[in-house]
Structure formats: structure tokens, C-alpha cells
Design a protein around this motif. Structure first.
Motif, PDB file in Angstrom:
ATOM      1  N   ARG A   1       0.674  -5.135  -6.233  1.00  0.00           N
ATOM      2  CA  ARG A   1       1.790  -6.041  -5.926  1.00  0.00           C
ATOM      3  C   ARG A   1       2.055  -6.064  -4.418  1.00  0.00           C
ATOM      4  O   ARG A   1       2.204  -7.125  -3.816  1.00  0.00           O
ATOM      5  CB  ARG A   1       3.049  -5.581  -6.679  1.00  0.00           C
ATOM      6  CG  ARG A   1       4.218  -6.545  -6.572  1.00  0.00           C
ATOM      7  CD  ARG A   1       5.563  -5.896  -6.810  1.00  0.00           C
ATOM      8  NE  ARG A   1       5.892  -4.849  -5.861  1.00  0.00           N
ATOM      9  CZ  ARG A   1       6.259  -5.050  -4.596  1.00  0.00           C
ATOM     10  NH1 ARG A   1       6.364  -6.273  -4.112  1.00  0.00           N
ATOM     11  NH2 ARG A   1       6.499  -4.027  -3.789  1.00  0.00           N
ATOM     12  N   LYS A   2       2.087  -4.887  -3.814  1.00  0.00           N
ATOM     13  CA  LYS A   2       2.357  -4.787  -2.379  1.00  0.00           C
ATOM     14  C   LYS A   2       1.266  -5.487  -1.569  1.00  0.00           C
ATOM     15  O   LYS A   2       1.546  -6.202  -0.601  1.00  0.00           O
ATOM     16  CB  LYS A   2       2.428  -3.299  -2.003  1.00  0.00           C
ATOM     17  CG  LYS A   2       2.790  -3.031  -0.580  1.00  0.00           C
ATOM     18  CD  LYS A   2       4.291  -2.922  -0.488  1.00  0.00           C
ATOM     19  CE  LYS A   2       4.728  -2.200   0.750  1.00  0.00           C
ATOM     20  NZ  LYS A   2       6.204  -2.182   0.825  1.00  0.00           N
TER      21      LYS A   2
ATOM     22  N   PHE B   1       6.357   4.934   1.883  1.00  0.00           N
ATOM     23  CA  PHE B   1       6.801   5.590   3.120  1.00  0.00           C
ATOM     24  C   PHE B   1       6.202   4.808   4.280  1.00  0.00           C
ATOM     25  O   PHE B   1       5.232   4.068   4.102  1.00  0.00           O
ATOM     26  CB  PHE B   1       6.294   7.039   3.164  1.00  0.00           C
ATOM     27  CG  PHE B   1       6.797   7.859   2.009  1.00  0.00           C
ATOM     28  CD1 PHE B   1       7.949   8.624   2.127  1.00  0.00           C
ATOM     29  CD2 PHE B   1       6.138   7.838   0.777  1.00  0.00           C
ATOM     30  CE1 PHE B   1       8.433   9.354   1.051  1.00  0.00           C
ATOM     31  CE2 PHE B   1       6.615   8.563  -0.308  1.00  0.00           C
ATOM     32  CZ  PHE B   1       7.760   9.329  -0.163  1.00  0.00           C
ATOM     33  N   SER B   2       6.796   4.987   5.457  1.00  0.00           N
ATOM     34  CA  SER B   2       6.210   4.320   6.629  1.00  0.00           C
ATOM     35  C   SER B   2       5.480   5.365   7.467  1.00  0.00           C
ATOM     36  O   SER B   2       6.031   6.409   7.810  1.00  0.00           O
ATOM     37  CB  SER B   2       7.310   3.668   7.460  1.00  0.00           C
ATOM     38  OG  SER B   2       6.747   3.210   8.671  1.00  0.00           O
TER      39      SER B   2
ATOM     40  N   ILE C   1       2.931   1.670   9.095  1.00  0.00           N
ATOM     41  CA  ILE C   1       2.002   1.274   8.018  1.00  0.00           C
ATOM     42  C   ILE C   1       2.591   1.757   6.686  1.00  0.00           C
ATOM     43  O   ILE C   1       3.063   2.897   6.582  1.00  0.00           O
ATOM     44  CB  ILE C   1       0.601   1.905   8.215  1.00  0.00           C
ATOM     45  CG1 ILE C   1       0.015   1.514   9.572  1.00  0.00           C
ATOM     46  CG2 ILE C   1      -0.344   1.504   7.081  1.00  0.00           C
ATOM     47  CD1 ILE C   1      -1.273   2.246   9.916  1.00  0.00           C
ATOM     48  N   SER C   2       2.561   0.889   5.660  1.00  0.00           N
ATOM     49  CA  SER C   2       3.063   1.275   4.339  1.00  0.00           C
ATOM     50  C   SER C   2       2.125   2.296   3.717  1.00  0.00           C
ATOM     51  O   SER C   2       0.919   2.050   3.605  1.00  0.00           O
ATOM     52  CB  SER C   2       3.151   0.059   3.422  1.00  0.00           C
ATOM     53  OG  SER C   2       4.095  -0.845   3.928  1.00  0.00           O
ATOM     54  N   CYS C   3       2.701   3.406   3.321  1.00  0.00           N
ATOM     55  CA  CYS C   3       1.872   4.506   2.818  1.00  0.00           C
ATOM     56  C   CYS C   3       2.445   5.009   1.503  1.00  0.00           C
ATOM     57  O   CYS C   3       3.666   5.168   1.366  1.00  0.00           O
ATOM     58  CB  CYS C   3       1.886   5.602   3.881  1.00  0.00           C
ATOM     59  SG  CYS C   3       0.828   6.995   3.529  1.00  0.00           S
TER      60      CYS C   3
ATOM     61  N   PRO D   1      -5.206  -0.642   8.851  1.00  0.00           N
ATOM     62  CA  PRO D   1      -4.892  -1.184   7.526  1.00  0.00           C
ATOM     63  C   PRO D   1      -3.406  -1.525   7.393  1.00  0.00           C
ATOM     64  O   PRO D   1      -2.583  -1.076   8.193  1.00  0.00           O
ATOM     65  CB  PRO D   1      -5.237  -0.010   6.588  1.00  0.00           C
ATOM     66  CG  PRO D   1      -4.971   1.207   7.419  1.00  0.00           C
ATOM     67  CD  PRO D   1      -5.342   0.826   8.829  1.00  0.00           C
ATOM     68  N   LYS D   2      -3.085  -2.292   6.371  1.00  0.00           N
ATOM     69  CA  LYS D   2      -1.678  -2.584   6.065  1.00  0.00           C
ATOM     70  C   LYS D   2      -1.123  -1.525   5.112  1.00  0.00           C
ATOM     71  O   LYS D   2       0.078  -1.292   5.064  1.00  0.00           O
ATOM     72  CB  LYS D   2      -1.563  -3.952   5.407  1.00  0.00           C
ATOM     73  CG  LYS D   2      -1.930  -5.108   6.338  1.00  0.00           C
ATOM     74  CD  LYS D   2      -1.294  -6.375   5.818  1.00  0.00           C
ATOM     75  CE  LYS D   2      -1.591  -7.601   6.665  1.00  0.00           C
ATOM     76  NZ  LYS D   2      -1.654  -7.360   8.088  1.00  0.00           N
ATOM     77  N   ILE D   3      -2.029  -0.926   4.324  1.00  0.00           N
ATOM     78  CA  ILE D   3      -1.612   0.051   3.319  1.00  0.00           C
ATOM     79  C   ILE D   3      -2.537   1.279   3.360  1.00  0.00           C
ATOM     80  O   ILE D   3      -3.762   1.129   3.457  1.00  0.00           O
ATOM     81  CB  ILE D   3      -1.662  -0.579   1.900  1.00  0.00           C
ATOM     82  CG1 ILE D   3      -0.607  -1.684   1.762  1.00  0.00           C
ATOM     83  CG2 ILE D   3      -1.491   0.474   0.804  1.00  0.00           C
ATOM     84  CD1 ILE D   3      -0.656  -2.442   0.454  1.00  0.00           C
ATOM     85  N   ILE D   4      -1.908   2.449   3.285  1.00  0.00           N
ATOM     86  CA  ILE D   4      -2.687   3.692   3.151  1.00  0.00           C
ATOM     87  C   ILE D   4      -2.289   4.339   1.832  1.00  0.00           C
ATOM     88  O   ILE D   4      -1.091   4.503   1.547  1.00  0.00           O
ATOM     89  CB  ILE D   4      -2.396   4.667   4.316  1.00  0.00           C
ATOM     90  CG1 ILE D   4      -2.852   4.058   5.649  1.00  0.00           C
ATOM     91  CG2 ILE D   4      -3.093   6.012   4.084  1.00  0.00           C
ATOM     92  CD1 ILE D   4      -2.393   4.855   6.872  1.00  0.00           C
TER      93      ILE D   4
END
Ligand code: URA
Length: 187
Positions: free
Chosen positions: A178-179, A143-144, A148-150, A114-117
């Protein structure tokens, strides 16, 4: 069989911790394996254990509303938990149980990529982001996690107990939307 389905079949045989002995059903995860966003909860509760699906009880109904607020639903996201088997009497999963289950989550995330968690609540945030994570102070921050953006938001069960936390969560959800949009337009 898809890679995730194969992984689930392997997970069904898991005896890495004592929770396998007391569960009714494995709660592996549901949703879209192609999704750019994965929601990670804590562990199955009673209803989840009975039905073999994450977030089907009262907290799950609220999670559905939270998804709807940002234009998502279960067919567009993937939902799973830190531990795949119900801790007896809904106690917090012990650190050794979280650790024992971690390879399954890691592999799920590798496959879905995924791109986001989004961590749902303290247990997921302290497991995935930082053992010292403070949900009251750090919810909604990015956070990374291995690139991955978390982020973490309040667990829906916490929002049921304390509706006063809902306005902050609304802001966090809008930021996640938004992200997601920003990342989609990067491609
Ligand atoms: N709470 C969780 O953290 N996960 C579920 O699947 C259900 C309730």
C-alpha cells in the motif's frame, strides 16, 4: 562501472572486522539499483557465503514467496544485509562487526536512494531503526530513517521456525505494498 559495482570492488578489500578472514565470498547485495524499495537482512548464512548472494538458502526461498505476495520479485527490489561477510556458525553479528560494516550499507543506501527500507528481522531493525526495537511489538510500524520510510517485518527464518507468525507478516506485507503504491502515485 556503476557506482554500486565500484563500491562492491572497494568492499571486497575491506578488513574493517574479523569476519573478512573467515568468509568464503563477500555477499554485497543484489537486485535493481533503481528500486524504490530495499530489503535489509542480518548477514550471510552458509549458502549465501558459498554463492556470494543474499537470501539463497531456505529463508531466501520464503523471501521470494513474500515478495511474490506483493507483486514483486528480485528484479524489482534490492536485497542486502547489515554485515556483508558470514559470521562463523551463523551466530548473530557482534555490535562492533555491524558498526564496522555500516559505512558500506550507508553508501549502498545513498546510491540507491530508496523510498522504502524494509528491515528483515530483529538484527536489522535494532541496527537501523532503534537499538531498543522490539520486533514482536513493533513489526509493521513505520519509522523515518533520515527521511526514508522504514519498517521491519519478521525475518523469513523466524517464519520458517514459527509459521504462527505468518498471518501478521501477511498484513505487514500488504501494508508495504500500500505504501509503495501511495508513494508511486505521489510522483
Ligand atoms: N539471512 C539473512 O539475514 N541474510 C541472508 O542473506 C540470508 C539469510
Amino acid at each position: 562501472m556503476s557506482e554500486l559495482e565500484t563500491l562492491k570492488q572497494q568492499c571486497l578489500q575491506c578488513q574493517n572486522c574479523g569476519l573478512a578472514a573467515t568468509r568464503t565470498n563477500l555477499v554485497f547485495g543484489v537486485g535493481n539499483p533503481e528500486s524504490p524499495i530495499v530489503f535489509v537482512g542480518e548477514g550471510p548464512g552458509e549458502q549465501e557465503d558459498l554463492q556470494g548472494e543474499p537470501f539463497v538458502g531456505r529463508a531466501g526461498q520464503l523471501l521470494d514467496i513474500m515478495l511474490e505476495i506483493i507483486g514483486l520479485d528480485r528484479s524489482r527490489v534490492y536485497i542486502c544485509n547489515i554485515v556483508k561477510c558470514r559470521p562463523p556458525k551463523n551466530r548473530d553479528p557482534h555490535p562492533e562487526e555491524r558498526d564496522a560494516c555500516r559505512p558500506w550499507l550507508n553508501r549502498q543506501l545513498e546510491i540507491i536512494s530508496p523510498k522504502i527500507i524494509v528491515c528483515l528481522g530483529r538484527i536489522a531493525a535494532t541496527s537501523l531503526i532503534d537499538p531498543e526495537f522490539r520486533i514482536t511489538r513493533q513489526h509493521g510500524q513505520w519509522f523515518s530513517l533520515d527521511g526514508i520510510s522504514c519498517t521491519a517485518i519478521y525475518h523469513p527464518a523466524a517464519l520458517l521456525r514459527d509459521p504462527g507468525k505468518r498471518p501478521e507478516t501477511f498484513v505487514d506485507l500488504k501494508e508495504i505494498r500500500r505504501k509503495l503504491d501511495a508513494m508511486a502515485s505521489e510522483n
